[in-house]
Design a protein around this motif. Structure first.
Motif: not given
Lengths: 480, 355
Positions: A159-169, A177-180, A184-185, A190-191
């Motif tokens: 979790r400390d290395s994840v900046l963002g992701m794409k998720v199929v719902m 989700l998230g950012a590069k 991020e505030a 949700i990421d």
């Protein structure tokens, strides 16, 4: 067999990427846990669009979909307890971008951790969570599980290395989700919710991860202790003294005996061994940290102290810990090594007490248990060594697991540090998180109203892990 | 399915923790990519057959015969499971249940009729010293090469003795024909000049197999003999000044733990070694083992092509190896890929250096 059209799925992913032979289903019904259940079909998407189309097919038909990476989970996360479609994501394995300027990498979910690090190495950077299974673990699986490893004390969990992701719902929608950026505030994170969700909220189809520089210097130390309690006190003091360390590992006497039996490494017959490590860009800084750890070990009656910067020597010192897992598998004829209550986390001050408690619980429940783990991050590993063919041993194991988690909760610990909940740990998880289970169910319902994403896991898993699924072993009924 | 041989492995199948570490280097899994193609998947299927949860089928047989016995999984296993032994046992049960390919039967028939895998009457080169040397089917068939390898030993001071040898029986064992193996075992032992005396074995597959299946025999690998004797010959070796890459045969690197010796020999003969990305105990299999050449020759060919592509990328002019089966499989792949590198047995290079 549920009402699933293999033909339709073949049209989505290509005929060569869908299988429903019983032998394949039997294989995909298992992981590294004690559980086994049959899926209805296995599909192997190669693109985000294929994942979306699978979800669009499954959602209105209420067909469960279980995302799967290497299937190396130890708690049954990828076991299809309600049947359905196994979505094997190992073929979505491209590294999409290594951005050195902005220090992030974008990957597909099937990229193997070690492969990512091999690609990053020429740039002198690495993706640090490093679970023990990094050689085969996929990034998607690591995120879904919030994995961590021996150096998480310094570099954090996934979790400390994840900046963002794409998720199929569940309905097939694709969300970013998230950012590069490093920070991020922007409202709900949700990421973060997706990390550790074990495939119950969405299918992670791309991840943006940060990386860090490879340290120039790494120094590993070892200390032996005649009393487990002394090692525990050393752990407590090391962790509360502000030392910046990259690893702190404990092996108890059962672990030591197992390694010696299997490998004849000649580890001393002591109650505990601690291995500690510091790393960094400046040798002086690393020196300071390892010497402080050595002094603390000495103060708590640690002996046989060794330190080494040399890679070969470090490998030698660490070989006992590295070989622990195979050694435990061979500890006693007819016994197997099971991952049941295997990765709890407790406060540093309770590590030694936890280790002692594990031995007591093992003794009164007729199983063999060892205590080892990543003390630096408060993670205590145990393995229950038992005869899996005897019905009574499962009752013994169940009692032992129950007692372990009672203790963990009593000292403010948590059910899982890094292996996740899945099926095996759900009963303890539900007791620990009883106040938030309804909130979790509400979240799940909001994101997956038809309950098709890895159903029957976490808060929705059965209360008895032994009978939750068929066990992967053949249990004979004649008693102990 | 009535299982007989696999019953002995139930405990090992339980001990497997299904960690999937065996995926990492499995050549078949890397090529085909379904979990049933990796060692863990195969062991789960075997467990299903043992418990009766799975019934044998053509598909299951196909999957269980798609294993090269390369031992990469053994090397990486979290629980030290001997996957090839388990594969051997389940193949024997499958054989008894009637799951045997025509190509398997064709091969074993050839051995039964002729004593070698080619089904022809092969002439062993005649050397009449006192130290017995077993060449193995593939080398006997290459008479000229066999003579060279025997000459290497002669030059190093071994008075070699050849004999009218018969196949060690390995193909029967890996294809599950237990009865055929027993018969061939007897024939093989009968042909040995003296079963109590140590003999030199020039074939990597034979020597590894004989050590595993004939515990009473004393088979010495030709490379061990050469390495022991080479110090007395060192000054006489000609430097070849060639660029080579070395393919570690599975039975040599992982099976017999021999990684340094071939590299030392290459150094001695003045060959510049450029390693492939996977080498030593981590070396990728060429696909030639475990009977894959007769069970699924297309897959064996693909695996060899992958290995040859890696070799070509090194920029070496020669791809050298020690195993005659690897050599055969790699040569075919090189030909298919347009001959961009030459495949040579390391013993051929050593011979050139001695001449």
């Amino acid at each position: 067999m549920g009402l699933v059209s293999v033909q339709t799925l073949k049209e989505i992913v290509g005929a060569e990427n869908a299988k429903d032979d019983k032998a394949d289903l039997y294989v995909y019904g298992s992981d590294s846990s004690v559980h086994q259940a049959m899926p209805w079909v296995v599909v192997r998407p190669h693109t985000i669009e294929e994942v979306q189309n699978i979800m669009r097919y499954a959602n209105p038909r209420l067909i469960p979909v279980i995302a799967r990476g290497a299937g190396s989970g130890m708690s049954g996360q990828a076991v299809p307890i309600k049947g359905g479609i196994i979505m094997d994501l190992k073929k979505m394995n491209k590294i999409l971008e290594i951005n050195l300027e902005d220090t992030f990498v974008r990957v597909e979910p099937g990229v193997v951790d070690d492969d990512l690090n091999r690609a990053l190495k020429p740039h002198n950077v690495f993706y640090p969570p490093a679970p023990a299974s990094s050689r085969i673990a996929t990034i998607g699986g690591e995120i879904a599980n919030n994995a961590s490893g021996v150096r998480s004390v310094k570099y954090g969990a996934v979790r400390d290395s994840v900046l963002g992701m794409k998720v199929v719902m569940a309905n097939g929608d694709l969300i970013h989700l998230g950012a590069k950026t490093r920070v991020e505030a922007t409202g709900y994170q949700i990421d973060r919710l997706m990390v550790g969700s074990e495939g119950t909220l969405g299918i992670i189809v791309e991840a943006t991860l940060k990386f860090v520089p490879i340290p120039k210097y790494r120094c590993l130390g070892i200390a032996k202790f005649n009393k487990l309690g002394d090692a525990g006190n050393a752990i407590s003091e090391i962790m509360s003294s502000g030392i910046i360390l990259s690893m702190l590992e404990l092996m108890d006497n059962i672990a030591i005996k197992a390694v010696n039996q299997a490998l004849d490494l000649g580890l001393p017959d002591v109650e505990a061994i601690l291995m500690f490590e510091a790393d960094g860009m400046a040798k002086e800084g690393v020196d300071v940290e390892v010497k402080r750890m050595m002094e603390i070990c000495k103060k708590h009656k640690g002996f046989g102290l060794e330190l080494s910067y040399d890679a070969k020597e470090r490998t030698r010192i660490f070989s006992g810990r590295k070989k622990l897992f195979p050694s435990l598998s061979r500890y006693k004829e007819g016994y197997v090594c099971t991952s049941l209550a295997d990765d709890m986390a407790v406060p540093y001050s309770k590590m030694a007490e936890m280790a002692k408690m594990i031995h007591e619980i093992a003794k009164r429940n007729n199983v063999i248990m060892t205590a080892y783990g990543h003390c630096g991050s408060g993670c205590m590993h145990t393995k229950i060594l038992m005869d899996p063919t005897k019905e009574a041993q499962w009752e013994d194991a169940k009692r032992a697991v129950f007692e372990i988690y009672n203790f963990v909760r009593s000292v403010g610990g948590t059910t899982s540090a890094e292996h996740g909940i899945g099926i095996s740990k759900a009963p303890a998880f539900k007791r620990e998180k009883h106040e938030s289970l309804e909130l979790m169910r509400a979240l799940k319902k909001a994101l997956d109203p038809n309950n098709i994403l890895n159903p029957g896991k976490l808060m929705d898993a059965p209360d008895d892990w032994v009978t939750a699924t068929k066990l992967r072993y053949t249990v004979k009924l004649e008693g102990k | 399915m009535k299982v007989k041989y696999i019953k002995d492995w139930e405990n090992e199948l339980n001990i497997c923790i299904r960690c999937a570490y065996c995926f990492e280097g499995c050549p078949v899994f890397k090529e085909l990519g379904w979990e049933i193609d990796g060692a863990r998947g195969k062991l789960i299927v075997v467990y299903g057959l043992l418990t009766g949860e799975l019934e044998p089928s053509e598909y299951i047989a196909e999957k269980l015969f798609q294993c090269t016995f390369c031992r990469d999984c053994v090397e990486r296993c979290s629980a030290d499971i001997s996957v090839p032994d388990i594969m051997g046992a389940i193949r024997a049960d499958l054989f008894d249940a009637g799951y045997s390919y025509d190509s398997h039967k064709e091969l074993t028939k050839k051995i039964e009729n002729s004593g070698n895998i080619f089904g022809n009457e092969l002439k062993v080169p005649v050397f009449e010293g006192d130290k017995a040397v077993l060449l193995g089917c593939r080398l006997v068939e290459r008479k000229e090469d066999s003579e060279k390898y025997l000459t290497i030993l002669e030059k190093l001071g071994v008075k070699t003795k050849t004999f009218n040898e018969s196949c060690c029986g390995m193909p029967f064992a890996v294809l599950g024909d237990k009865k055929g193996f027993k018969t061939q075992q007897d024939k093989f032992i009968e042909t040995l000049p003296d079963k109590n005396e140590e003999f030199i074995c020039a074939c990597t597959t034979c020597v590894f197999f004989i050590r595993a299946k004939y515990p009473d025999l004393k088979a010495k690998y030709i490379i061990d003999e050469i390495v022991e004797r080479l110090p007395d010959y060192k000054g006489k070796l000609k430097k070849l000044n060639i660029k080579v890459t070395y393919h570690d045969p599975c039975n040599v690197a992982r099976g017999m733990d021999m990684v340094d010796e071939p590299r030392m020999l290459l150094k001695e003969i003045g060959a510049e070694l450029i390693e492939m990305p996977t080498n030593g105990k981590q070396a990728e299999c060429c696909g030639g083992g475990g009977g894959l050449l007769v069970s699924d020759d297309k897959l064996a060919e693909k695996l060899a092509e992958k290995r040859v592509e890696q070799a070509i990328k090194t920029g070496a002019e020669i791809l050298t190896t020690l195993c005659p089966t690897c050599e055969f499989n790699l040569k075919n792949a090189v030909e298919k890929l347009g001959g961009k590198i030459e495949v040579k047995n390391l013993l051929d290079l050593l011979y050139e250096s001695m001449m």
